[in-house]
Write an enzyme that holds these catalytic residues in place. Structure first.
Site, PDB file in Angstrom:
ATOM      1  N   GLY A 255       0.553  -1.153  -0.100  1.00  0.00           N
ATOM      2  CA  GLY A 255      -0.437   0.467   0.078  1.00  0.00           C
ATOM      3  C   GLY A 255       1.290   1.415  -0.510  1.00  0.00           C
ATOM      4  O   GLY A 255       2.465   1.094   0.038  1.00  0.00           O
TER       5      GLY A 255
ATOM      6  N   GLU B 287     -18.334  10.730   0.364  1.00  0.00           N
ATOM      7  CA  GLU B 287     -18.299  10.525  -1.639  1.00  0.00           C
ATOM      8  C   GLU B 287     -18.885   9.020  -1.670  1.00  0.00           C
ATOM      9  O   GLU B 287     -20.229   9.224  -2.650  1.00  0.00           O
ATOM     10  CB  GLU B 287     -16.768   9.477  -1.324  1.00  0.00           C
ATOM     11  CG  GLU B 287     -15.473  11.072  -1.653  1.00  0.00           C
ATOM     12  CD  GLU B 287     -14.125  10.334  -0.861  1.00  0.00           C
ATOM     13  OE1 GLU B 287     -14.205   9.239  -1.060  1.00  0.00           O
ATOM     14  OE2 GLU B 287     -13.722  11.781  -0.347  1.00  0.00           O
TER      15      GLU B 287
END
Lengths: 453, 453
Positions: free
Chosen positions: A19, A177
């Site tokens: 990541g 979102e």
């Protein structure tokens, strides 16, 4: 197995996770005279801040991800292994893979991130998928799109209403979102495509346990974000504690707290519930902690020393969301590092530098988090931005904030092709309200017993 | 349920399948005074000729597919239902869905296509996925990419060789395209990304039961295609009958035929076998046939009348790969229609026109297949093209053929965005050998017991 270094080899650094933290640490070691093995359970690095776009059919999966091993093609000191870590043998300095293979290390860097936390209700996972991986995003995309498909076939108005009720739990950036985009899909993208109902009838609920949305933001921006969400048509439910989730919907409780308001439990029938509420450190944190005789904190994270190594184990560093890390600034109290991608990247760089200092016998340095601010988008034309500048905080919202959010995200995407495609897809979505990735590989789960080609 | 027309409604046409045949038939009825219900088990129309590009990580799934219902947004006489058909009640003129719902029709058009046929060896399906749907393409993509990942972790040279041996069964267009692209991935795309082996060591076998590749092509082009495949590095094995497929590889037999050559069975250890050999009509063909008291042919197809309706059932048409149809040309013997997308599209248009003629009480017309030719790509810079022109056949191969193939495929893609993205991805792949969709949502199947975030 040849991943263990030869006897006369250079120091071997094993990095778990590709990541933001793991990738940045590996890149920071580009010119170091070391051998690096990156172990990642998927075959790609994922730009998680845009994962909600894959879930809401705005972007294709390859636009926000890149094969880990191709990122390290030209970094000749890196070997990439797609593998699952299952344990640690710190006494012999080995990582144990799920298939039993052991990989020795001189220094171990763990950047395994977080996973969903259902606060002890693991049975909720089946009904309320979270959003951490591409597989999660496809699950959510299917759930959202198939809910509308099912509604087109449903004649009972009450059942149809449940199909057209979408719930997002948790009003952090991802939840905000998701909710904003779901309303846009219902009101605009799907307009005119159904014959038996109007998709604009859909309800989108954003359910938050705390007293405001985007709690990492200043209160004024939370208020702006909430009023914009409500203008879009999202029903925002604050101070609401989810008490049950099942295949047909959820229940949440408001009131009943210290302020003396009576408890009130509401039931919402919904066929599409998305979990954006809680994360906890990867199980690898607990497994590593047990191997070392230390325990994880309430958020499943491992407490790290100021130099991001583990207490008593200078040969093990933990970075990113799995680390309970503090930021050290001269003459100030240390402050906790927030769980955001710039934090993970900066920790990755500091940990890499400290590994090299340690290998050279030099003293390590304290981690210092440079906070550039915080931003979140709410939907078309709207975002909130809270920047930390040398001249003080700069806060703005609305269309300018949205453009800022948009270019910041495109800038940090990996790969020229991805930046270009994402910009194109967003420009096209802005102009037409169409979303470019509205396909789901599967047939509907309700009709899965496949019988025609 | 409201999908059945009201008593005083216009004629109701039910179309099953939104592939090339179903889509074209629906569009041909755009201005007709009818109600149309399109039933499709997925949520998208798929451009199958480029599915191998999704399987080989060259294109993202949304680039070759479009939501069925958005294709019909502005065609107000169409209702799209995502549903699985499970049966037919021709006496009452109803289609039965998997959940028991019945949908009445005045005219039924079945365009359900084909599915894989393992020639009676259904157990092979688990080890040798075919390539008909997006889900299939993702399965194959994972198998191909994960084979290389597993090889990086394998120290036993023999086991690694099996992981790096890729077999494609069937040398029709899909098999040839798959094999050519797999070699390109091994030799070019993955170059320099592995530390424990050279991906160029990989073997790609193309195993064909017949005596040449691309049997629908003239023999000269088959020869050209084969020699180009062999130049690329594909091992082409003709006249080879696969006798076994299991988790560790396959066996095939050569010789032993009428020509008196001795039978020879070879075993190939391989962890990635792709089935491109046989298709058979969708099971819906058999189900419909049983309901009508007629049987399907050896290829699982329903024999249709010259006007594409079923014998004795002028209210039912079958088009596309599910139809055993003939093409009628004045003064010539009728010829079978090949199972290619232009055939399906043309049948869709003719069947739609015949439905309208029948509803008006006019005589229907015979189907006449306009054969524009045949083309297949082999890999970078190479394709074979066999065009039928009014001046006679035009055959060419090589780079010009490849450009022709490329623009023909881009031209027939649905949607401006898809055309642009596919062109961009191909231009970029051509320049860099990189493939833009090298991500797989899943973790490796071998390491599926997930335990870190």
């Amino acid at each position: 197995m040849s991943t263990s270094p030869a006897p006369n080899a250079r120091p071997h650094i094993v990095i778990i996770g590709c990541g933001f933290g793991g990738l940045e640490a590996t890149r920071a070691l580009q010119r170091a005279d070391v051998d690096i093995t990156v172990i990642e359970r998927t075959n790609h690095h994922l730009f998680q801040p845009l994962l909600y776009q894959v879930a809401t059919a705005g972007l294709a999966a390859p636009s926000i991800s890149a094969p880990s091993r191709s990122l390290f093609r030209n970094q000749r000191n890196v070997t990439t292994l797609m593998a699952e870590v299952s344990g640690f043998a710190p006494a012999t300095r080995e990582v144990i893979l799920a298939d039993g293979q052991r990989i020795g290390y001189d220094h171990l860097l763990v950047a395994a991130g977080t996973t969903h936390s259902y606060f002890g209700h693991d049975d909720w996972a089946a009904h309320a998928p979270g959003l951490k991986t591409l597989a999660d995003a496809f699950t959510v995309r299917g759930k959202v799109l198939f809910a509308f498909e099912a509604a087109e076939r449903e004649s009972d108005p009450e059942k149809r209403r449940a199909m057209l009720t979408f719930c997002v739990i948790g009003a952090g950036p991802t939840g905000v979102e998701m909710a904003g985009t779901m309303v846009e899909i219902a009101r605009h993208t799907l307009k005119g495509e159904f014959r038996h109902f109007n998709p604009a009838e859909s309800r989108v609920l954003l359910i938050e346990g705390g007293s405001r949305v985007l709690q990492a933001m200043p209160e004024s921006l939370s208020k702006k974000a909430q009023s914009h969400l409500e203008e879009l048509g999202v029903e925002v439910q604050l101070n609401a504690k989810v008490t049950a989730i099942d295949a047909n919907g959820l229940s949440f409780q408001t009131g009943g707290g210290a302020d003396g308001t009576p408890a009130n439990v509401q039931r919402v029938d919904s066929h599409c519930v998305v979990w954006a509420a809680g994360v906890t450190g990867s199980p690898l944190g607990r497994i590593l902690g047990e191997a070392l005789g230390m325990s994880v904190d309430r958020a499943g994270r491992l407490k790290v020393e100021p130099d991001l190594s583990l207490t008593g184990h200078p040969e093990i560093s933990v970075v990113g969301d799995l680390a309970a890390a503090m930021s050290y600034h001269k003459g100030k109290e240390p402050k906790p590092v927030p769980g955001v991608s710039p934090g993970a990247k900066q920790m990755g760089r500091t940990a890499a530098a400290n590994i090299l200092r340690r290998l050279k016998g030099q003293p390590t340095e304290q981690f210092r988090y440079a906070d550039y601010g915080n931003l979140a988008t709410i939907g078309r034309n709207a975002a909130v931005v809270d920047l930390s500048t040398p001249l003080g905080p700069l806060r703005f919202s609305g269309r300018l904030a949205w453009l800022f959010w948009l270019f910041a995200h495109v800038y940090f995407l990996i790969g020229f092709r991805n930046r270009l495609i994402v910009l194109m897809d967003w420009a096209s979505a802005y102009g037409t309200y169409q979303r470019s990735a509205r396909v789901v590989p599967e047939t509907s789960p309700e009709h899965r017993p496949a019988n025609h080609g």
